[in-house]
Design a protein around this motif. Structure first.
Motif, short mmCIF file in Angstrom:
data_model
loop_
_atom_site.label_atom_id
_atom_site.label_comp_id
_atom_site.label_asym_id
_atom_site.label_seq_id
_atom_site.Cartn_x
_atom_site.Cartn_y
_atom_site.Cartn_z
N SER A 120 0.87 -1.17 0.00
CA SER A 120 0.00 0.00 0.00
C SER A 120 0.91 1.22 0.00
O SER A 120 1.39 1.66 1.04
N ASP A 150 -4.55 -0.75 -2.73
CA ASP A 150 -5.44 0.30 -3.24
C ASP A 150 -6.79 -0.28 -3.60
O ASP A 150 -7.81 0.42 -3.61
N GLN A 226 -6.22 1.39 1.16
CA GLN A 226 -6.32 2.79 0.75
C GLN A 226 -7.76 3.30 0.71
O GLN A 226 -8.01 4.47 1.03
N VAL A 237 -3.99 9.24 -2.55
CA VAL A 237 -3.63 8.23 -1.55
C VAL A 237 -3.06 8.84 -0.29
O VAL A 237 -2.64 8.14 0.61
#
Length: 451
Positions: A120, A150, A226, A237
């Motif tokens: 991530s 994500d 995320q 992000v």
């Protein structure tokens, strides 16, 4: 756990430059380091193993202006192609060749189980970062799936998504700023949380927010889904507004999150080593951030490994709150008297200060005084008496109050004893007539005494 002895493997390449270390030498470094740390025999066939690399970014975010931008939303993480880093020995991300050999070793002991690589990223799209850094299926025949976190969750902040697991906080919860919509829970990808074994594959770096980043932070921040933790619905992000990245706050969150699913093993890629971490923020140039360390580290005790790695980069681990609090909880060992470093190099032979950003960045991301230490002086120690007879070494040392332990090495057989008190009455079994005493202080500065 603090009553046990933790082993940390530390191996340095014989090459003068990190860039000169070959693929075959990397394989050998990984194998030697992992075996010195006790090997992967704790993994059982049929288990699900997650290898979590550090792929925070694919660019060196040098200079004050560019570095400030990382703390803010941005539309295109790949716009400036000149900032793109090479995928090998870059210092910012875990070298994919290290991960290749690690996953091959995992497959050897786990021929029928699942092996996942999960990540991530903090800067850019994780799937794109993985691809650019060599984490593609063709390079990992032993891995079942390379997973971008994500993609966990079916909607922004949907904590009830079927592939998301909400976990109650640890009994000694430290982070006090969870948003109301989080329902006082910490959220994980379901495959990650239900895995049998987690291996943290981290890098050797300091960190502009937390002081230090290693095996713990790689998990405590780097596996958050995320969809749950990003700050903006538009796809950014950035997590700084969802989880506070102020020095103490980020440590408190790492403590809580890591406590709920600790790693079982850590392999640290220090082939390059990076100052101005985690992505060269505020460095005058990318070249200035690279530290050419040429080392690999590993341990079954991630807290112990982070303790030693922090000292190598000039950070006092006992002033990094999450390391200190996890050790207090019994998650691992940070007491240097209880950590044995095995390998072909000592900490004092390679450690050096890794610079942090100065100027505006140092004021925005403030590391408290003393976290980065400035004492590299060897401890005071003088031999008053030493004698070897009838298979025993007896010695009396006069030492300064800063001394915490003395390691005794035999010329033939290596380490034969560690003394952490009563330095005026040292007595250990000893064969032969030549050896070395290594006297350490609480920063692992050392004095070598040959006899």
């Amino acid at each position: 756990m603090d009553n046990k002895i933790a082993t940390v493997a530390l191996v340095q390449s014989k090459e003068d430059k990190a860039e000169d270390i070959t693929d075959e030498q990397i394989k050998q470094l990984v194998q030697e380091t992992v075996e010195l740390a006790g090997g992967l025999g704790f993994i059982k066939d049929g288990q699900t193993v997650v290898v979590k690399p550090n792929i925070i970014s694919t660019r060196a975010i040098t200079g004050q202006a560019a570095s400030m931008r990382m703390a803010l939303p941005y539309a295109d993480a790949y716009k400036d192609k000149s900032k793109l880093i090479p995928k090998e020995v870059n210092g910012i991300t875990a070298d994919y060749r290290v991960a290749q050999e690690l996953t091959a070793m995992v497959r050897e002991v786990n021929p029928t189980g699942k092996i996942y690589i999960m990540e991530s990223s903090g800067d850019g799209a994780t799937s794109k970062n993985l691809e650019l850094m060599g984490y593609i299926k063709e390079n990992f025949p032993n891995v079942d799936e390379i997973i971008s976190l994500d993609d966990t969750g079916n909607a922004y902040r949907n904590v009830d998504a079927p592939d998301v697991v909400g976990v109650d906080p640890p009994a000694n919860q430290e982070y006090k700023k969870l948003a109301k919509w989080m329902k006082n829970k910490y959220y994980f990808d379901k495959k990650y949380y239900e895995s049998d074994v987690v291996i943290s594959l981290c890098c050797l770096k300091n960190h502009m927010n937390a002081g230090f980043t290693g095996g713990i932070k790689n998990i405590g921040i780097g596996v958050m889904p995320q969809q749950i933790y990003r700050s903006f619905k538009n796809g950014s992000v950035v997590r700084g507004l969802t989880i506070s990245h102020e020095f103490n706050d980020i440590s408190h969150f790492i403590h809580d999150y890591y406590s709920l699913k600790p790693a079982d093993f850590v392999l640290l890629d220090g082939l390059q080593g990076l100052a101005y971490g985690p992505a060269a923020q505020g460095a005058p140039s990318y070249a200035a951030a690279k530290m050419n360390m040429r080392v690999m580290m590993a341990s079954k005790d991630v807290v112990a490994n982070d303790t030693i790695a922090a000292l190598i980069v000039g950070v006092d681990p006992h002033k990094v709150p999450y390391i200190k609090s996890l050790a207090k909880d019994g998650v691992g060992v940070t007491n240097l008297r209880k950590i044995v470093v095995k390998g072909n190099v000592r900490v004092d032979q390679i450690k050096k200060p890794f610079p942090f950003a100065k100027g505006v960045l140092s004021k925005v991301f403030r590391i408290p005084a003393g976290v980065a230490y400035d004492n590299y002086n060897p401890p005071k120690a003088k031999v008053k008496f030493i004698n070897i007879a009838d298979g025993k070494l007896n010695a009396k040392l006069e030492v300064g109050e800063e001394v915490i332990k003395v390691e005794i090495y035999n010329e033939q057989s290596g380490l034969v004893g560690v003394v952490s008190k009563d330095f005026s009455e040292i007595s250990v079994d000893f064969e032969g007539n030549k050896g070395v005493l290594i006297v350490y202080d609480n920063l692992l500065n050392a004095q070598k005494i040959e006899f």
